[in-house]
Structure formats: structure tokens, C-alpha cells
Design a protein around this motif. Sequence first.
Motif, short mmCIF file in Angstrom:
data_model
loop_
_atom_site.label_atom_id
_atom_site.label_comp_id
_atom_site.label_asym_id
_atom_site.label_seq_id
_atom_site.Cartn_x
_atom_site.Cartn_y
_atom_site.Cartn_z
N THR A 138 0.14 -28.82 11.56
CA THR A 138 -0.31 -29.85 12.50
C THR A 138 -1.82 -29.79 12.72
OG1 THR A 138 0.00 -30.75 14.74
CG2 THR A 138 0.06 -28.34 14.48
N GLN A 140 -2.71 -31.06 15.73
CA GLN A 140 -2.64 -31.28 17.18
C GLN A 140 -2.47 -29.94 17.92
OE1 GLN A 140 -0.18 -35.24 17.91
NE2 GLN A 140 0.98 -33.91 16.51
N ASP A 141 -2.91 -29.94 19.17
CA ASP A 141 -2.67 -28.78 20.02
C ASP A 141 -1.28 -28.84 20.62
OD1 ASP A 141 -5.24 -27.82 19.56
OD2 ASP A 141 -6.09 -28.97 21.24
N ALA A 142 -0.77 -30.08 20.80
CA ALA A 142 0.56 -30.28 21.36
C ALA A 142 1.03 -31.67 20.94
CB ALA A 142 0.53 -30.17 22.89
N ASP A 153 0.91 -37.94 15.52
CA ASP A 153 2.16 -37.31 15.90
C ASP A 153 3.34 -37.95 15.17
OD1 ASP A 153 3.53 -35.35 17.40
OD2 ASP A 153 4.15 -36.86 18.87
N GLY A 184 9.04 -31.45 23.34
CA GLY A 184 9.00 -30.75 22.07
C GLY A 184 10.23 -30.96 21.23
N TRP A 206 9.31 -28.82 18.06
CA TRP A 206 7.90 -28.46 17.99
C TRP A 206 7.73 -26.95 18.12
CZ3 TRP A 206 3.25 -30.58 16.96
CH2 TRP A 206 2.10 -29.88 17.36
N ASP A 208 4.65 -24.25 18.68
CA ASP A 208 3.24 -24.20 19.07
C ASP A 208 2.37 -23.62 17.96
OD1 ASP A 208 3.72 -25.29 21.56
OD2 ASP A 208 3.98 -23.34 22.54
N TRP A 212 5.77 -29.60 13.85
CA TRP A 212 7.19 -29.95 13.88
C TRP A 212 7.95 -29.28 12.72
CZ3 TRP A 212 9.15 -32.47 18.01
CH2 TRP A 212 8.29 -33.23 18.79
#
Length: 221
Positions: A138, A140-142, A153, A184, A206, A208, A212
Motif C-alpha cells: 500500500t 496509504q497509512d490507513a 484505496d 479495515g 487491512w 497496518d 489489504w
Amino acid sequence: MNNNRSSRHENKEKKVNRLYNLLIAVVAVLIVFVGGTMILGNKDKSDNQAETTQNNPQTNDQKKDKTAKKDDDSSKEDQATDDQATDDQSSEDDQSSEDDQATDEESNDSDSQAEVEKNPEPGVAERKVDPSWDSVGTSQDAPAATYKKGSTDWNEMLKAVGEGSGISPSNMTVWRLGNNGGVGKAVATVSPKGNSSTKYRVQIEWVDGEGWKPAVVDKLQ
């Protein structure tokens, strides 16, 4: 006086005749000798050639042996070429068989890790959970949790769905992609383009820092 002259003349003629006869005899002897020498020489030469051929019968045999050896060597070279081709083909077949076996073993190892359940609930033909599934990565951070088509996303979620279903996102028809009980967690229903009769319901989660990953894949009836 006349009688003496006549007698001397006759004696002289007799001497001349004897000399001619002697020369003729000598010439005749020489002719016979030379002719005999030539005849005997030719005969000796012919006999020597015949004797040489008779004493050396191996000459023709050697020629035959050389020809036979040449043919035998050629035959051996052809046989060696055929044997080499057969060995090469056999090696290729063995290698192909080993590669296939290795592929099958890898496939079996992967399948052996997966848990497959037949008809776990109405409408589901098969449910699969595979511990070997990994996160797709990813940027992304979240997760954004907006489910906006074309967003970062969204694209990362489809990548995880493709990882579980085996369908490339570029060849995927998305029937649904939405929340599955939390930020998530998401679930998607997809099928290959042009084959709407084959549908998969893929639950993703998800992780961290990793993105995904597939969690459960249901093949729908």
C-alpha cells in the motif's frame, strides 16, 4: 699362265662367298638371339606381374577392407548422431517431467495449506481460506473507507480481491465492493469479464503498514 690366273680368281670368289655366308649366318644368329630375348623378356615380365598379384592377394582385400571400414565408420557416426539425438530428447523429456513434477508439487503444497469447504451455506459452492495469501502492499497509512471507484484505496482493494479470486483487476467485473463490518474490512462480489455465471465473493482485511489481503473466498452457485 692363264690357268694360274683362273685358279686364283676362283679361289678369291670362294673366299668372298664364304665371307658372305658367314656374315649371313652371324646376322641370322643375332636376329634369333634378339627375338628370343624380347620374347623371353615379355614372358618374364608377364610372369612377374602374375606372381606379384598372386603373392599379394591382400592388395584387393586391403582396398575392400578400407571401403568396408569407411562404410562402417560412417554407419557408426550416423548411429552416434542418432544416439545423441535420442539422449538429448530423453534429457529434455526428463527435464520437462521434472519441471512438471516440481510445478505439481508446488501446487500441491499451496493447496495443502488452503482450507476448502464444500457447500458451507446456501448459495455457496465452495469456501476457501489460504494462509499463504499475503498483503498486496500500500501507499496509504490507513484505508480511506470511502469506496470511491478509481481511488487509491479502491484500486488496492481490487488488487487484493484479484489475489484471492485469481482474476486480474483488468479482466474483472465488479458487482459490489463495500464495507464488511468495519473500517479495515471489506467485501466484493466479482466475476471474469464475459462470464457473469461464475462469481466470487471475496472478503478482504487491512493489515497496518502492509495493505489489504484476502481473508475468505466464496465461489457462489
